[in-house]
Design a protein around this motif. Structure first.
Motif, PDB file in Angstrom:
ATOM      1  N   ALA B  20       0.855  -1.185   0.000  1.00  0.00           N
ATOM      2  CA  ALA B  20       0.000   0.000   0.000  1.00  0.00           C
ATOM      3  C   ALA B  20       0.887   1.231   0.000  1.00  0.00           C
ATOM      4  O   ALA B  20       1.080   1.875   1.008  1.00  0.00           O
ATOM      5  N   SER B  21       1.471   1.520  -1.154  1.00  0.00           N
ATOM      6  CA  SER B  21       2.386   2.662  -1.204  1.00  0.00           C
ATOM      7  C   SER B  21       1.626   3.882  -1.663  1.00  0.00           C
ATOM      8  O   SER B  21       0.486   3.792  -2.095  1.00  0.00           O
ATOM      9  N   CYS B  22       2.299   5.051  -1.573  1.00  0.00           N
ATOM     10  CA  CYS B  22       1.672   6.251  -2.098  1.00  0.00           C
ATOM     11  C   CYS B  22       1.937   6.335  -3.586  1.00  0.00           C
ATOM     12  O   CYS B  22       1.622   7.332  -4.218  1.00  0.00           O
ATOM     13  N   ASN B  23       2.560   5.287  -4.147  1.00  0.00           N
ATOM     14  CA  ASN B  23       2.826   5.160  -5.569  1.00  0.00           C
ATOM     15  C   ASN B  23       4.068   5.876  -6.045  1.00  0.00           C
ATOM     16  O   ASN B  23       4.495   5.695  -7.171  1.00  0.00           O
ATOM     17  N   ASN B  24       4.672   6.668  -5.184  1.00  0.00           N
ATOM     18  CA  ASN B  24       5.841   7.416  -5.609  1.00  0.00           C
ATOM     19  C   ASN B  24       7.049   6.490  -5.725  1.00  0.00           C
ATOM     20  O   ASN B  24       7.821   6.569  -6.670  1.00  0.00           O
ATOM     21  N   CYS B  25       7.170   5.556  -4.754  1.00  0.00           N
ATOM     22  CA  CYS B  25       8.283   4.612  -4.800  1.00  0.00           C
ATOM     23  C   CYS B  25       8.219   3.769  -6.066  1.00  0.00           C
ATOM     24  O   CYS B  25       9.233   3.488  -6.699  1.00  0.00           O
ATOM     25  N   ASP B  26       7.012   3.371  -6.458  1.00  0.00           N
ATOM     26  CA  ASP B  26       6.862   2.514  -7.640  1.00  0.00           C
ATOM     27  C   ASP B  26       7.369   3.231  -8.885  1.00  0.00           C
ATOM     28  O   ASP B  26       7.967   2.627  -9.770  1.00  0.00           O
ATOM     29  N   SER B  59       7.899  -2.325  -2.008  1.00  0.00           N
ATOM     30  CA  SER B  59       7.724  -0.895  -1.764  1.00  0.00           C
ATOM     31  C   SER B  59       6.384  -0.680  -1.094  1.00  0.00           C
ATOM     32  O   SER B  59       5.448  -1.445  -1.304  1.00  0.00           O
ATOM     33  N   GLY B  60       6.310   0.356  -0.278  1.00  0.00           N
ATOM     34  CA  GLY B  60       5.049   0.699   0.346  1.00  0.00           C
ATOM     35  C   GLY B  60       4.834  -0.045   1.652  1.00  0.00           C
ATOM     36  O   GLY B  60       5.484  -1.049   1.933  1.00  0.00           O
ATOM     37  N   SER B  61       3.905   0.450   2.452  1.00  0.00           N
ATOM     38  CA  SER B  61       3.631  -0.210   3.723  1.00  0.00           C
ATOM     39  C   SER B  61       2.788  -1.451   3.463  1.00  0.00           C
ATOM     40  O   SER B  61       2.123  -1.568   2.451  1.00  0.00           O
ATOM     41  N   PHE B  86      11.995  -1.381   0.439  1.00  0.00           N
ATOM     42  CA  PHE B  86      12.289  -0.162  -0.316  1.00  0.00           C
ATOM     43  C   PHE B  86      11.486   1.001   0.251  1.00  0.00           C
ATOM     44  O   PHE B  86      10.273   0.909   0.432  1.00  0.00           O
ATOM     45  N   GLY B  87      12.164   2.091   0.525  1.00  0.00           N
ATOM     46  CA  GLY B  87      11.485   3.302   0.975  1.00  0.00           C
ATOM     47  C   GLY B  87      11.207   3.276   2.470  1.00  0.00           C
ATOM     48  O   GLY B  87      11.269   2.227   3.115  1.00  0.00           O
ATOM     49  N   ALA B  88      10.876   4.452   2.987  1.00  0.00           N
ATOM     50  CA  ALA B  88      10.564   4.548   4.408  1.00  0.00           C
ATOM     51  C   ALA B  88       9.414   3.611   4.764  1.00  0.00           C
ATOM     52  O   ALA B  88       9.419   2.960   5.803  1.00  0.00           O
ATOM     53  N   CYS B  89       8.436   3.520   3.869  1.00  0.00           N
ATOM     54  CA  CYS B  89       7.283   2.660   4.149  1.00  0.00           C
ATOM     55  C   CYS B  89       7.685   1.204   4.226  1.00  0.00           C
ATOM     56  O   CYS B  89       7.216   0.470   5.089  1.00  0.00           O
ATOM     57  N   GLY B  90       8.544   0.776   3.324  1.00  0.00           N
ATOM     58  CA  GLY B  90       8.961  -0.624   3.338  1.00  0.00           C
ATOM     59  C   GLY B  90       9.789  -0.942   4.567  1.00  0.00           C
ATOM     60  O   GLY B  90       9.646  -2.003   5.164  1.00  0.00           O
ATOM     61  N   GLY B  94       6.788   4.011   7.712  1.00  0.00           N
ATOM     62  CA  GLY B  94       6.766   5.419   7.299  1.00  0.00           C
ATOM     63  C   GLY B  94       5.534   6.149   7.805  1.00  0.00           C
ATOM     64  O   GLY B  94       5.103   5.959   8.944  1.00  0.00           O
ATOM     65  N   VAL B  95       4.949   6.958   6.948  1.00  0.00           N
ATOM     66  CA  VAL B  95       3.797   7.769   7.362  1.00  0.00           C
ATOM     67  C   VAL B  95       2.562   6.919   7.632  1.00  0.00           C
ATOM     68  O   VAL B  95       1.622   7.376   8.266  1.00  0.00           O
ATOM     69  N   PHE B  96       2.564   5.678   7.167  1.00  0.00           N
ATOM     70  CA  PHE B  96       1.372   4.836   7.355  1.00  0.00           C
ATOM     71  C   PHE B  96       1.458   4.013   8.643  1.00  0.00           C
ATOM     72  O   PHE B  96       0.539   3.269   8.966  1.00  0.00           O
ATOM     73  N   PRO B 117      16.418   3.086   2.634  1.00  0.00           N
ATOM     74  CA  PRO B 117      15.540   4.125   3.189  1.00  0.00           C
ATOM     75  C   PRO B 117      15.417   5.316   2.254  1.00  0.00           C
ATOM     76  O   PRO B 117      16.196   5.489   1.319  1.00  0.00           O
ATOM     77  N   GLY B 118      14.444   6.162   2.545  1.00  0.00           N
ATOM     78  CA  GLY B 118      14.214   7.355   1.733  1.00  0.00           C
ATOM     79  C   GLY B 118      12.735   7.471   1.437  1.00  0.00           C
ATOM     80  O   GLY B 118      12.021   6.476   1.489  1.00  0.00           O
ATOM     81  N   CYS B 119      12.291   8.677   1.091  1.00  0.00           N
ATOM     82  CA  CYS B 119      10.848   8.831   0.877  1.00  0.00           C
ATOM     83  C   CYS B 119      10.600   9.748  -0.301  1.00  0.00           C
ATOM     84  O   CYS B 119      10.336  10.910  -0.104  1.00  0.00           O
ATOM     85  N   PRO B 120      10.658   9.288  -1.521  1.00  0.00           N
ATOM     86  CA  PRO B 120      11.146   7.978  -1.946  1.00  0.00           C
ATOM     87  C   PRO B 120      12.666   7.991  -2.027  1.00  0.00           C
ATOM     88  O   PRO B 120      13.258   9.060  -2.168  1.00  0.00           O
ATOM     89  N   PRO B 121      13.348   6.814  -1.984  1.00  0.00           N
ATOM     90  CA  PRO B 121      14.798   6.786  -2.136  1.00  0.00           C
ATOM     91  C   PRO B 121      15.181   7.275  -3.520  1.00  0.00           C
ATOM     92  O   PRO B 121      14.463   7.035  -4.488  1.00  0.00           O
TER      93      PRO B 121
HETATM   94  S1  SF4 Z   1       8.355   5.739   1.261  1.00  0.00           S
HETATM   95 FE1  SF4 Z   1       7.455   7.706   0.800  1.00  0.00          FE
HETATM   96  S2  SF4 Z   1       7.384   7.788  -1.414  1.00  0.00           S
HETATM   97 FE2  SF4 Z   1       7.642   5.650  -0.841  1.00  0.00          FE
HETATM   98  S3  SF4 Z   1       5.597   4.809  -0.740  1.00  0.00           S
HETATM   99 FE3  SF4 Z   1       6.135   5.498   1.303  1.00  0.00          FE
HETATM  100  S4  SF4 Z   1       5.313   7.561   1.455  1.00  0.00           S
HETATM  101 FE4  SF4 Z   1       5.404   7.007  -0.744  1.00  0.00          FE
END
Ligand code: SF4
Lengths: 310, 137
Positions: B20-26, B59-61, B86-90, B94-96, B117-121
């Motif tokens: 369940a990502s915000c789609n930015n990582c993808d 990627s994604g939470s 991948f990413g803060a969510c993974g 992250g924010v989720f 790490p990174g948002c997105p990396p």
């Molecule tokens: S790490 Fe950031 S950019 Fe990637 S899915 Fe999570 S919120 Fe979106």
């Protein structure tokens, strides 16, 4: 017997065709990368892929579906491709082992790999694989008649000699077939046929990565998938070799002839790669129409032109 | 270093699991296939089937619905397989992470071999992470 086995397994069969095919697979990927302004994979990449699948990865059998058929299909496919390759390459390299199948043997042996992909896909019990198999079937139905007409036209051009070595000899005496108008038409037909046989874009409906996630091969992993890969490497060598033998007067392996032989194969593969990189995937309906109407028509025109000896 | 691990290292095929990502990582993942970054140099390839995967890139939470699916995909992949969060969510959620449907982070569901790490990396971060993963093989 020992000699025949040597020809089948080592030169110019399994081992030789596999290695050359692997290098051609690298060439294909490298050209693709260059077309997209990328750097592309290293020279031995296809061999890393193959060895990784063969040695390292686990082979998973489908829980539902027929396991024995699933395992046997790629092996049969590999042997079909190798047998076809041996019969194509022996006359090209001017090796005589006594038995020479005529071109119809080559035609039938070349259909075996596609058939085994279908059988393997259906045996895996995966719904996406069966969609892939049904598309592969439709594709075979559409290009096989064209391919047969292509063979018929070549035989007609060679004064109805059915043997590959005689076809090559004819061209050595009277110039390559591609130098006539009908030869050019046949070359176009042939390139599209082998493109479809290789399952390259625009005819990759059966394994459409983006919609069917590899389609027919979705369930294959590990050693059996390595065999599928090897089959494809071999096909990537023998199909252009067939085209070169039929239309561009084969190989002449003395002196600078070797360089010409390599250039001929590379030119055909380059053409296929460029077609693959500049076209989107067709719908299966469009692919069928393309072969049934367009390519069949072209092949028939070429046959008529051959009768008029143009 | 044996032939086996050398070949594995040289040909990592990546399967992308999008939670369940915000789609930015993808979107960022596709960047590394572009001319500028081109991971095919290292022999990496995106594949469509977990059966062919050497690396599962998550990627994604992971929420309640993704959890059984992620386990299933990990189970389906032919071993040896590496998992990259991948990413803060993974990595952490992250924010989720405080959402009511959150079921992760990834490393409590499947074993993770590398974190990016990174948002997105950035694509550079992804290449650096993957090359560090290659060095551990
Ligand atoms: S790490 Fe950031 S950019 Fe990637 S899915 Fe999570 S919120 Fe979106």
């Amino acid at each position: 017997m020992g000699e025949i086995l040597y020809h089948f397994f080592v030169y110019p069969g399994l081992l030789f065709a596999g290695v050359i095919g692997g290098l051609l697979a690298w060439f294909d990927r490298k050209v693709t990368a260059q077309v997209q302004f990328r750097k592309g994979p290293p020279l031995l990449q296809p061999f890393y892929d193959f060895l990784k699948l063969l040695l390292v990865k686990e082979t998973i059998l489908p829980a539902r579906g027929s396991r024995a058929t699933f395992l046997i299909a790629p092996i049969l496919g590999l042997f079909g491709a190798t047998a076809a390759g041996t019969f194509i390459l022996l006359p090209l390299f001017n090796i005589n082992i006594g038995f020479e199948g005529d071109v119809m043997v080559i035609f039938y042996l070349l259909t075996i790999p596609s058939l085994t992909y279908i059988i393997g896909a259906l045996a895996s019990g995966n719904p996406l694989a069966s969609v892939g198999a049904s598309r592969e079937m439709k594709l075979i139905i559409s290009y096989e008649l064209t391919f047969l007409l292509f063979f018929a036209a070549i035989v007609l051009k060679a004064d109805q000699h059915m043997q590959m070595s005689q076809i090559i000899q004819m061209q050595a005496q009277s110039g390559p077939f591609i130098s006539s108008l009908s030869g050019v038409l046949l070359f176009i037909v042939g390139v599209f046929c082998i493109q479809a046989k290789m399952g390259m874009v625009p005819f990759d409906q059966a394994e459409a990565e983006t919609e069917l996630s590899e389609g027919s091969f979705i369930e294959y992993s590990g050693t059996v998938y390595a065999l599928v890969k090897l089959t494809r490497y071999i096909m990537l060598f023998i199909l252009p070799a067939l085209l070169v033998g039929f239309l561009i007067s084969g190989f002449n392996l003395s002196g600078t002839g070797i360089i010409w032989a390599i250039l001929k194969i590379l030119a055909v593969v380059l053409l296929m790669t460029l077609i693959r990189n500049t076209n989107p995937r067709l719908k299966i309906k469009q692919a069928m129409r393309f072969f049934l109407i367009g390519m069949n028509g072209l092949a028939i025109v070429a046959i008529i032109l051959t009768y008029l000896s143009l | 270093m044996g032939l086996k691990s050398f070949c594995l290292k040289k040909s990592l095929w990546v399967y992308h699991f999008a939670g369940a990502s915000c789609n930015n990582c993808d979107i960022e993942i596709l960047d590394v296939l572009t001319p500028r970054y081109d991971v095919e140099r290292f022999g990496m390839q995106l594949v469509g089937s977990p059966r062919h995967a050497d690396v599962i890139l998550i990627s994604g939470s992971i929420n309640q619905r993704d959890k059984p699916r992620l386990k299933e995909v990990y189970h389906q992949a032919s071993k040896p397989v590496f998992v990259v969060a991948f990413g803060a969510c993974g990595c952490t959620g992250g924010v989720f992470a405080e959402g009511i449907t959150f079921a992760g982070p990834v490393d409590q569901i499947v074993p993770v071999d590398a974190y990016i790490p990174g948002c997105p990396p950035k694509p550079e971060a992804m290449i650096s992470g993957l090359s560090k993963l290659m060095q551990t093989i």
